[in-house]
Design an enzyme around this catalytic site. Structure first.
Site, mmCIF file in Angstrom:
data_model
loop_
_atom_site.group_PDB
_atom_site.id
_atom_site.type_symbol
_atom_site.label_atom_id
_atom_site.label_comp_id
_atom_site.label_asym_id
_atom_site.label_seq_id
_atom_site.Cartn_x
_atom_site.Cartn_y
_atom_site.Cartn_z
ATOM 1 N N ASP A 1 -29.732 5.024 -19.229
ATOM 2 C CA ASP A 1 -31.091 4.824 -19.706
ATOM 3 C C ASP A 1 -31.093 5.109 -21.217
ATOM 4 O O ASP A 1 -30.110 5.605 -21.790
ATOM 5 C CB ASP A 1 -32.106 5.695 -18.959
ATOM 6 C CG ASP A 1 -33.525 5.109 -19.070
ATOM 7 O OD1 ASP A 1 -33.743 4.239 -19.929
ATOM 8 O OD2 ASP A 1 -34.410 5.534 -18.307
ATOM 9 N N TYR A 2 -32.206 4.812 -21.845
ATOM 10 C CA TYR A 2 -32.350 4.830 -23.298
ATOM 11 C C TYR A 2 -31.860 6.150 -23.929
ATOM 12 O O TYR A 2 -32.460 7.200 -23.711
ATOM 13 C CB TYR A 2 -33.823 4.628 -23.620
ATOM 14 C CG TYR A 2 -34.131 4.176 -25.018
ATOM 15 C CD1 TYR A 2 -34.369 2.839 -25.289
ATOM 16 C CD2 TYR A 2 -34.207 5.088 -26.050
ATOM 17 C CE1 TYR A 2 -34.677 2.419 -26.565
ATOM 18 C CE2 TYR A 2 -34.501 4.680 -27.332
ATOM 19 C CZ TYR A 2 -34.741 3.341 -27.582
ATOM 20 O OH TYR A 2 -35.044 2.936 -28.848
#
Ligand code: BGC
Ligand code: BGC
Length: 741
Positions: A262-263
């Site tokens: 994820d980011y």
């Protein structure tokens, strides 16, 4: 390319080129012909590395994507195309209802068709991969990301996970399909206190029983990518959790696709406190077999030194790169790096009649009628209608994760009503603000969603609107309040501790309600709200969630009786926020209040609130009624390898036809470990004409009874079971059977 050619390609890459394939950067790095300087400095990444980057995050639009791909390929030594990945969660330009709403349709085939449309639209705009479906099990309404999930149930989320992946990916036809990335692996939906990004901690049994199956269903459906979650699992952040990634996902489940973080999750391993620095973080992630680093410079700058120091093996690196190359190959990018991106097709497809019709249908099926005293709905013909509230004429109906949604196409309630009724029968005013100014300030900014300024600024404006609302209420036969949360109050980082309607809205309603002859409350929100104080003040409540592009039309269809509500909740609505997390399939405890031999005081209960939610899982009303009777089991003893049939008769005695969601729950009475009080194990959505009766049949097999036993075997245990079939998790008929092995 065939496997041999892919291997040859891999072997021809330098270390830098290999590392490049594992990096994902966002659009600003590719903004102009020359690589963007500011973002490069900020991230601490060299221009050379940017030029080797393998994938791009959240840039879409055929003209942009084609230009970026062309410029990139011109400079690239091996001509390996860029992958374009984006959050296309529940629609591209045409927006469907938020997933929590779509879950309420209990119609996986419908959701699959929505995703097919989305895939086509997004392909034309140059997308290759979507970061969806999000299948986290959600039981805590404080968590803003409930809106992205189909709800609290493991089985239902698994069914939808499969449908959503199949809808996006199809058979990988270029121009019509996206590779799907299931997220957020794992258990991101269970943060302590409902606070986003917070700790998740649970037993391995609960994880395997309740939280992992939907991700697994996506993987089994052929999902090409998996995204790691931000949270810890057993005190190790998912992105560094080799048990979760390597052992469970890759070895046990046989997932050989691409694992993306994820980011910025690799860099966050430092903040979590499991990595000393970026290099340490990159080492942990690579060794947990995480392939792509989204939006940090950890892999870009650290993989080479780690290789040189022998802290990661060249094989690990090669495996990761090969998986990325295989994905590009699977998508056909080596043959056609643009894969259907076309400005003309974009114009043709975006917001087409077909897409809009499906969006309207999806919203009709997703909305949930929570209350309908005195048959207030559907509205009687010839009624004078006053539509009042901040959502009365508001195009913010897409919810937070409609990143590319075309807001200008959203049909507001006012527009939809005016298409049908003249001013003699329909009047509308905003009435009050969505939030008070203090609450607006607390919302912060969210990249792609720009917050509108409040529109009722002065005290005079407010006074005028209130008076206007009261005048309309006096004039009307029915007042419809269009209220709810601000879009930014749910979605990522949208955690709340107060789940009531914003107080500025309830105070306003108090002032107008005394003048209303009849009242309907329409709710726009991204999570279950606490409606305990509101429900008895209005006659009817329709939960509209964020219904998407065709929201206005769909709602008016339902209000006017042109369609009959059939949505059923997939997340419990708490009676009070103090009950959360609240869900229908908990354990009995040793002191269940209804059956315990202890005095009430000493049972498992609250002193100041019921244990039950206000509206339970599976609940929803319709304009028809349905009677369930004659529950029968063909064979009350089920033997291994055999099956038994449960049948029930469903009768619609009313004058309108409608859809029933017939729900099957099972309880394992005694297990080697404690078993839930009931678990959804099947459902059928059936249409009943006015006056029609139908027999609905469910086949019960041993497979439906399996769970993780005391020895952690996934199997069914002999013994007694109860079976419930009915219209919600709290309204059903009961039968019993035995499993003998
Ligand atoms: C979210 C993901 C999303 C990613 C890329 C993150 O902040 O948690 O769900 O896919 O950003 O935009
Ligand atoms: C309480 C214990 C107590 C026991 C004997 C139980 O109800 O939970 O704390 O020691 O009674 O009085």
């Amino acid at each position: 390319m065939n496997d041999t050619q892919l291997l040859e390609l891999l072997n021809s890459l330098s270390v830098e080129e290999k590392v490049g394939q594992l990096i994902q950067l966002s659009g600003e790095f590719f903004n102009t012909g020359a690589m963007a300087v500011g973002p490069m400095q900020k991230l601490g990444i060299s221009e050379e590395m940017v030029q080797q980057t393998g994938s791009v995050l959240n840039v879409l639009g055929a003209d942009k994507v084609i230009q970026i791909q062309q410029e990139y390929l011109e400079k690239s030594r091996h001509k390996i195309p860029l992958l374009f990945m984006a959050d296309i969660v529940y629609g591209y330009k045409t927006v469907f209802p938020i997933p929590l709403a779509l879950g309420g349709s209990w119609d996986p085939d419908l959701v699959k068709r929505c995703n097919q449309i989305t895939a086509k639209e997004a392909c034309a705009a140059g997308a290759h991969v979507t970061f969806a479906p999000m299948v986290d099990v959600v039981r805590d309404a404080r968590w803003g990301r409930c809106m992205e999930s189909t709800g609290e149930d493991t089985y239902l989320n698994s069914v939808f996970a499969k449908a959503m992946v199949e809808g996006f990916q199809g058979d990988f036809t270029p121009g019509e399909s996206l590779a799907s990335c299931v997220k957020h692996y794992a258990a991101y939906g269970a943060p302590e206190g409902g606070r986003d990004y917070n700790t998740v901690d649970m037993s391995e049994r609960r994880l395997r029983e309740e939280y992992l199956p939907p991700y697994r269903a996506a993987v089994d459906a052929g999902c090409e990518l998996v995204m790691t979650s931000f949270n810890t699992v057993d005190e190790i952040p998912a992105t560094a959790n080799s048990w979760l990634m390597d052992e469970v996902l890759r070895q046990e489940w046989g997932f050989d696709g691409v694992l993306i973080t994820d980011y910025a999750a690799i860099a966050e391993l430092v903040a979590h406190g499991v990595a000393e620095d970026d290099q340490d973080a990159a080492r942990l992630a690579m060794n947990a077999s995480v392939d792509i680093d989204m939006k940090t410079s950890c892999y870009a700058n650290q993989l080479r030194p780690l290789l040189e120091e022998g802290k990661i093996s060249p094989q690990k690196l090669d495996e990761a790169v090969l998986r990325v190359l295989k994905l590009k190959n699977r998508l056909g990018l080596f043959e056609d790096p643009f894969r259907g991106a076309s400005v003309m097709r974009e114009q043709e497809l975006n917001n087409s009649m077909e897409s809009k019709a499906l969006s309207r249908q999806a919203a009709i099926e997703s909305l949930v009628l929570l209350q309908n005293a005195n048959d207030t709905l559907p509205l009687s013909k010839g009624s004078k209608i006053a539509l009042i509230g901040p959502y009365a004429d508001n195009q913010d109906l897409n919810g937070l994760w409609a990143v590319y949604g075309d807001k200008s196409q959203v049909v507001t309630l006012k527009t939809a009503f005016e298409e049908m009724l003249s001013s003699e029968y329909f009047q509308c005013t905003q009435g009050c603000e969505l939030l008070d100014s203090h609450s607006y300030e607390g919302l912060g900014d969210f990249g792609f969603f720009t917050k509108e300024q409040t529109s009722l600024n002065s005290d005079e404006d407010k006074e005028r609107e209130l008076n206007q609302a009261i005048e309309l209420a006096k004039w009307a036969d029915v007042v419809i309040f269009a209220m709810g949360e601000h879009t930014l109050q749910s979605g990522e980082a949208g955690s709340r501790t107060d789940l009531s309607l914003p107080s500025i809205q309830t105070a306003f309603m108090e002032q107008v309600l005394p003048w209303a002859k009849k009242s309907v409350l329409l709710l726009f929100n991204g999570r279950p709200l606490v409606l305990t104080d509101v429900q008895d003040k209005v006659d009817a409540i329709l939960e509209c969630w964020f219904p998407g592009t065709e929201g206005g039309h769909a709602i008016v269809d339902l209000l006017m009786g042109h369609a009959n509500p059939s949505g059923r909740l997939t997340m419990s609505f708490p009676y009070t926020v103090g009950q959360v997390p609240i869900y229908y399939n908990g354990f009995s405890t040793g002191r269940p209040p209804k059956t315990s031999t202890h005095s009430v005081r000493f049972t498992s209960r609250y002193l100041d609130a019921p244990n039950e939610p206000l509206y339970p899982f599976g609940y929803g009303l319709s304009y028809h009624t349905a009677e369930y009777s004659k529950l029968e089991i063909s064979n009350s003893v089920l033997r291994s390898g055999e099956s038994t049939e449960a049948t029930i008769e469903v009768h619609n005695p009313s004058a309108v036809g409608g859809d029933e969601v017939v729900q099957l729950y099972i309880r394992d009475k005694v297990g080697s470990v404690v078993r839930p009080v009931k678990e959804l194990r099947g459902f059928q959505k059936v249409h009943l004409q006015a006056g029609e009766s139908r027999t609905v049949t469910f086949t019960i097999t041993e497979d439906l009874l399996k769970f993780h036993t005391k020895e952690m075997e996934f199997e069914a245990e002999e013994g007694d079971f109860e079976l419930y079939i009915g219209k919600s998790s709290e309204e059903y008929l009961t039968a019993a059977f035995r499993l003998e092995k």
